[in-house]
Design an enzyme around this catalytic site. Structure first.
Site, short mmCIF file in Angstrom:
data_model
loop_
_atom_site.label_atom_id
_atom_site.label_comp_id
_atom_site.label_asym_id
_atom_site.label_seq_id
_atom_site.Cartn_x
_atom_site.Cartn_y
_atom_site.Cartn_z
CB SER A 119 -0.96 -0.03 1.19
OG SER A 119 -1.89 1.03 1.10
CG HIS B 130 -5.52 -1.81 -0.51
ND1 HIS B 130 -4.72 -1.21 -1.44
CD2 HIS B 130 -4.93 -1.64 0.69
CE1 HIS B 130 -3.67 -0.69 -0.83
NE2 HIS B 130 -3.78 -0.93 0.46
#
Length: 305
Positions: A80, A189
């Site tokens: 991430s 996400h």
């Protein structure tokens, strides 16, 4: 071969910037126009922007220290937000540009979902079982999605608090060892962040990227990024794409990586990598001696000569 990996949100801790070299803190403060030492208090870390900036600064600072007296890694990868320090270390993204982009990234994500959303880790169930639960619970009123595939029996879901609580309860009833809310205040996400990702992508149009000087593994695609266009896409849109960290670590191992060093903060990625690395060494910067890590980097490099 050697790889640096950089953690995502959830790894942060209060005071994580205090032991960093003052030069990098001054550099970051000048770029952002604020005192970054104020970002790592427990109160400040309630902000997604502060968390992401702290993770970027800590990862780049630790990498610089390691590389003062050790060879560069062959690969970098980030989970991430960890993709940003990975891109900086790979020489593909300038640190000043990374600071500005991450500041915007955090603001966009926080503004999109200021409350009532987040992420939950589920441990002890197969992926297919979790996907079945998600399909049963997901709706317009209770949005919930698969977010991270961290290991064979460890995944993360993202969505509304209500939906995640339902999935977590059902997961426990089906034998999950653990289903716990993460210290992440946004639903990363998953498609809920597509709009902020598009806005961030527009900001990238003013940023100059270079081809990575090291192997850069995408944490969502689990394969190397080979062009500046692909890197731009990966960095801008990773906030709304599923993280395949299991696949990323497996990809690195299959490419010959036998030393993985996890940059600060924490050691979560180190624990996950041990399930993949049948041979070699996985170790976290935190808790290890700097000279030991540098010696490992030199040793792994000499074995390839």
């Amino acid at each position: 071969m050697k790889m640096f990996v950089f953690p995502g949100q959830g790894a942060q801790r209060a005071g994580m910037l205090r032991e960093l070299a003052p030069q990098i803190l001054e550099e970051a403060s000048e770029v952002l126009g604020e005192d970054v030492k104020q970002l790592d208090s427990a109160e400040a870390l309630q902000s997604t922007r502060a968390v992401q900036l702290c993770l970027l600064i800590a990862g780049v600072a630790a990498s610089r220290r390691l590389l003062e007296q050790a060879p560069a890694p062959d690969y970098v990868a980030g989970l991430s937000i960890g993709a940003y320090p990975a891109a900086v270390v790979a020489g593909a993204l300038g640190f000043a540009d990374a600071l500005r982009l991450v500041s915007l990234r955090g603001e966009l994500m926080q503004q999109a979902y200021p409350k009532g959303y987040g992420m939950t880790a589920i441990i002890g169930l197969e992926l297919v079982t979790v996907e079945t639960l998600l399909a049963q619970v997901h709706s317009d009123a209770t949005p919930v999605y698969l977010a991270n595939i961290n290991a064979d029996n460890q995944v993360v879901i993202a969505g509304s608090d209500e939906a995640m609580a339902i999935v977590a309860g059902q997961a426990r009833s089906q034998g999950a060892a653990k289903a716990c809310r993460l210290t992440v205040s946004v639903p990363s996400h998953c498609p809920l962040l597509e709009a902020p990702a598009r806005t961030l992508a527009e900001a990238f149009s003013d940023v100059s990227l270079k081809l990575p000087g090291l192997g850069y593994l995408s944490g969502s695609r689990a394969r190397p990024v080979m062009s500046t266009e692909a890197l731009r896409d990966d960095l801008a849109f990773n906030m709304c794409r599923v993280v395949d960290w299991r696949g990323t670590v497996q990809s690195a191992y299959e490419r010959g990586v036998r030393l993985q060093i996890e940059l600060p903060p924490g050691a979560v990625l180190t624990g996950l990598a041990r399930r993949v690395f049948e041979q070699g060494t996985v170790i976290a910067f935190d808790g290890a001696r700097l000279d030991t890590l540098q010696a490992l980097l030199r040793e792994e490099g000499s074995q390839r000569l």
